[in-house]
Design a protein around this motif. Structure first.
Motif, short mmCIF file in Angstrom:
data_model
loop_
_atom_site.label_atom_id
_atom_site.label_comp_id
_atom_site.label_asym_id
_atom_site.label_seq_id
_atom_site.Cartn_x
_atom_site.Cartn_y
_atom_site.Cartn_z
N GLY A 92 0.81 -1.21 0.00
CA GLY A 92 0.00 0.00 0.00
C GLY A 92 0.85 1.28 0.00
N LEU A 93 0.20 2.39 0.52
CA LEU A 93 0.81 3.72 0.51
C LEU A 93 1.81 3.84 1.66
N VAL A 94 3.02 4.39 1.35
CA VAL A 94 4.08 4.65 2.34
C VAL A 94 4.43 6.15 2.29
N GLN A 95 4.51 6.78 3.50
CA GLN A 95 4.90 8.20 3.54
C GLN A 95 5.84 8.46 4.72
N GLY B 54 9.39 -3.32 -1.29
CA GLY B 54 9.10 -2.71 0.01
C GLY B 54 10.16 -1.73 0.51
N GLN B 55 11.08 -1.25 -0.40
CA GLN B 55 12.16 -0.33 0.02
C GLN B 55 11.68 1.10 -0.21
N HIS B 56 11.66 1.91 0.88
CA HIS B 56 11.18 3.30 0.79
C HIS B 56 12.13 4.20 1.59
N ASP B 57 13.39 4.46 1.11
CA ASP B 57 14.40 5.27 1.83
C ASP B 57 14.20 6.74 1.53
N LEU B 58 14.43 7.61 2.61
CA LEU B 58 14.33 9.06 2.47
C LEU B 58 15.75 9.61 2.32
N CYS C 77 8.81 6.71 9.32
CA CYS C 77 8.31 6.04 8.09
C CYS C 77 6.98 5.37 8.44
N GLN C 78 5.89 5.65 7.69
CA GLN C 78 4.55 5.17 8.03
C GLN C 78 3.93 4.40 6.85
N ALA C 79 3.33 3.22 7.19
CA ALA C 79 2.50 2.46 6.22
C ALA C 79 1.06 2.75 6.57
N THR C 80 0.48 3.67 5.92
CA THR C 80 -0.81 4.23 6.34
C THR C 80 -1.92 3.21 6.23
N LEU D 179 0.93 1.15 10.24
CA LEU D 179 2.24 0.93 10.85
C LEU D 179 3.04 2.24 10.89
N ARG D 180 3.82 2.45 12.02
CA ARG D 180 4.70 3.63 12.15
C ARG D 180 6.05 3.17 12.71
N SER D 181 7.12 3.64 12.03
CA SER D 181 8.46 3.27 12.50
C SER D 181 8.82 4.09 13.74
N ARG D 182 9.88 3.65 14.40
CA ARG D 182 10.37 4.46 15.51
C ARG D 182 10.97 5.75 14.98
N PRO D 183 10.89 6.84 15.73
CA PRO D 183 11.44 8.12 15.24
C PRO D 183 12.97 8.07 15.15
N ALA D 184 13.50 8.71 14.14
CA ALA D 184 14.95 8.80 13.94
C ALA D 184 15.34 10.27 13.94
N GLN D 185 16.39 10.62 14.79
CA GLN D 185 16.83 12.01 14.93
C GLN D 185 17.97 12.27 13.97
N LEU D 186 17.81 13.32 13.20
CA LEU D 186 18.86 13.73 12.27
C LEU D 186 19.60 14.91 12.87
#
Length: 711
Positions: free
Chosen positions: A53-56, A85-89, A104-107, A111-118
């Motif tokens: 499905g949709l990934v954002q 299934g690869q969706h890199d930012l 990263c969210q699979a709406t 599903l929601r990934s853990r937050p990553a600090q840049l």
């Protein structure tokens, strides 16, 4: 309502297919915290399994969009095999504003990934040292160097100081945040290095380095120190060890930038007058051991000085005398005496008047002192090698103890006479009172009945005994009991009481009685002789006396005056052996004329008044009387005294005590004589026991009526 039912049906349908088709969607890879340098590319990975499905992606909760190229975010895109299934930012180039939290969210699967600090790192710029690249300092003067790092460095850079490639770990510095940069960056900082440079720092290189995680190697800025410094002085003395009285030369050397401009010498802080150059010559004495010589050198930057003390050998000199001590009995006593000398003098302690050495050194300790330890203690130092100095000093030890009372010698006393008892009191501390006590009472001061107490300071006793007092008990009118009992003299202070018994001695009265009895016997013998002579005189006068009652005329035997002023009618007889003629009996008056006094008659012969000079005598010769004539109230000595005998002419004189040698008295009117002559009275003579007293009280008080010259 239909629109709300459609999503619900789709979800139910999805779960239905999931339960029938196989595994559910899940994350194969989640993004992690990432640190990148400003301007580099950042990649945040995201992989899903069993999901088509949709990934954002979201940034700090804000959705970036579902398309792969992320419209509106020019530096952002999603890359990778979507079917796998690869969706890199990806972000390029990274800027400070990209520092955030990403998910990263699979709406459709929820599903929601853990937050990553840049984290975006900004390397620091090269620091700047104020005053560089060459900094001018003055040696010996505290200074500070400032290093500043500007820009938007992130994280905050660390500023380090180095000298000749070696980090100054022990340097003191302070780092200050000047301003906060954009997007949370720390901005500019500065570091201040505090130092006190010396002449050895001239030409040294110091480096300030800005270092951070973004730039581990850091960036450096170097400066060079250029120093001016005051003189660097060295002072020497030749010779360094001398005997008192020898000559010494001091040499002062200095290096300076700029050059030396002057020298100044001092001794013990006081300027040495006349000393200007780098050399000084003196004659050494004991003061140079503790009063060093200093040399001060100056230039345009400042001045510096050095000092040195000579090793002068001299004899002992007293610096601190021992102090008097007052301690209670049983306590320890300690004296201290300080002598100065080079070499160190030998000090000994003795007791005054004794040769035994009690201790050596500056301190004398006497444990558990007793009253007999009181006295003066002497500390003595022997002269030095040169034979000079030395001497002695002493201090007194007073031992506080109960009073010591001693009876003093008291003279014996007579019965019923005055007496005096004494006692001597020594005490430290001084007694509260000195008390005299006996059988029926006591007395400390003042008087009580026959007793009186007085207290006086006593002469100084043996050293350390404390002040002395003499207490005296006076007794007036001694009694028998005073000689048989004892009188106690006692005194008390805070340490106790002391006392003694004093007895009163008795003096024998027998010799005095004998003397008085002998004197009384002699006096009685003389009195009897005088009485016998008086009786004999009285009998002789009685036999030769005759009286005439016709006129008030006194006839004085032995008178040779046959003055023509008397009429024949006034005379009753003639002859030198004729006795006195009076009107009345019981006369005890006899006239004794020393000289006939010629007096002018103020009545011009009307009353025929005559005067006679009278003196009191016992015997025939003039001046041989028992009682001398009193001084005349009418004039100076030698002036005849006149009496009015008119009231007493009828009295028979008991004895020949009063004798008239010349003249007579006529009294035609009783007021004429008393008005002209002022009488004088005598005190009663001390006659014998058998002699009747002269009736002085019979004399009338003289009156002063107007003098009548006609009848």
């Amino acid at each position: 309502t239909l629109r709300m039912l459609v999503p619900t049906l789709l979800v139910l349908f999805f779960f239905f297919l999931k339960g029938r088709a196989g595994p559910s969607p899940h994350f194969l890879q989640q993004p992690e915290d990432l640190v990148v340098l400003l301007g580099d590319e950042a990649r945040l990975p995201c992989a899903l399994g069993a999901y088509w499905g949709l990934v954002q992606w979201t940034k700090d909760g804000l959705a970036l969009g579902g398309e792969r190229d992320l419209p509106g975010w020019s530096r952002y895109w999603i890359a990778g095999n979507a079917a796998g299934g690869q969706h890199d930012l990806h972000i390029r180039p990274v800027e400070l504003e990209d520092q955030a939290s990403y998910e990263c969210q699979a709406t459709q699967a929820g599903l929601r990934s853990r937050p990553a600090q840049l984290h975006v790192l900004v390397p620091p710029e090269a620091p700047q040292v104020l005053g560089g690249p060459s900094v001018s300092l003055v040696a010996g003067i505290p200074a500070n160097l400032t290093c500043r790092s500007s820009g938007d460095a992130h994280p905050t850079p660390e500023l380090l100081w180095f000298r000749d490639g070696i980090q100054l770990d022990g340097a003191t510095f302070r780092q200050t945040l000047l301003k906060e940069g954009a997007t949370g960056s720390t901005g500019s900082v500065e570091s201040i290095l505090y130092l006190t440079p010396s002449s050895h720092d001239d030409g040294a290189t110091l480096v300030c380095r800005a270092r951070s995680q973004a730039l581990p190697a850091g960036k450096d800025t170097a400066i060079t120190l250029s120093l001016q410094y005051p003189p660097v002085v060295t002072l020497s003395a030749e010779p360094q060890r001398v005997q008192e009285g020898e000559k010494v030369t001091f040499l002062c050397q200095a290096t300076a930038q700029p050059p030396v401009t002057g020298y100044r010498w001092a001794k013990g802080g006081s300027p040495v007058l006349g000393a200007r150059g780098p050399m000084l010559e003196v004659v050494a004495d004991a003061s140079f051991l503790t009063a060093p010589v200093s040399c001060e050198v100056s230039n345009a930057v400042g001045s510096a000085n050095r000092s040195t003390a000579l090793d002068v050998q001299f004899g002992p000199i007293l610096q601190a005398k021992p102090k008097p001590l007052s301690v209670d009995v049983g306590e320890d006593a300690s004296f201290s005496c300080v002598w100065r000398g080079n070499p160190l003098p030998r000090v000994t302690w003795t007791r005054r008047g004794e040769a035994q050495v009690l201790a050596s050194g500056p301190t004398l300790r006497l444990p558990a002192v007793e009253p007999e330890d009181a006295g003066d203690y002497v500390c003595r130092a022997e002269p030095g090698l040169s034979g000079l100095g030395g001497g002695a000093a002493e201090a007194r030890l007073t031992v506080n103890a109960p009073p010591v009372v001693t009876a003093l010698h008291s003279a014996p006393a007579f019965l019923r006479g005055p007496a005096r008892l004494q006692c001597l009191v020594f005490a430290s501390p001084a007694p509260e009172a000195v008390v005299w006590s006996w059988d029926e009472g006591f007395l400390t001061a003042g008087s009580r009945g026959r007793f009186l107490v007085e207290t006086f300071p006593a002469p100084e006793g043996r050293g350390g005994q404390g002040p002395g007092l003499i207490s005296v008990l006076h007794i007036s009118g001694t009694q028998e009991s005073d000689f048989s009992r004892g009188f106690n003299c006692s005194a008390r202070n805070r340490l106790g009481e002391g006392g003694t018994q004093v007895t009163l001695g008795r003096r024998d009265l027998l010799p005095t009685v004998r003397i008085v009895a002998g004197a009384a016997a002699v006096a009685m013998t003389l009195l009897m002789v005088i009485t016998g002579v008086a009786l004999c005189c009285w009998r002789h006068n009685t036999a030769s006396a005759s009286f005439s009652k016709q006129k008030n005329l006194v006839r004085i035997p032995g008178s040779s005056d046959g003055s023509s002023s008397r009429g024949p009618e006034e005379e009753t007889g003639s002859g030198e052996n004729q006795g006195p003629i009076v009107h009345t009996d019981n006369s005890d008056l006899v006239l004794d004329e020393e000289a006939t006094l010629e007096i002018k008659d103020p009545t011009n012969g009307y009353y025929k008044v005559r005067g006679v000079s009278v003196s009191l005598s016992l015997g025939e010769g003039p001046g041989g009387g028992l009682f001398p004539p009193p001084s005349s109230p009418l004039g100076p000595p030698g002036t005849p005294t006149f009496y009015d005998f008119n009231p007493h002419l009828g009295m028979l004189p008991p004895c020949r005590l009063y004798r008239a040698r010349a003249g007579y008295l006529t009294t035609p009117h009783p007021r004429a004589f008393t008005s002209y002559i002022k009488p004088t009275s005598f005190g009663p003579p001390d006659l014998g026991p058998s002699t009747p007293p002269f009736p002085y009280a019979a004399f009338p008080t003289p009156s002063h009526p107007r003098l009548q010259t006609h009848v």
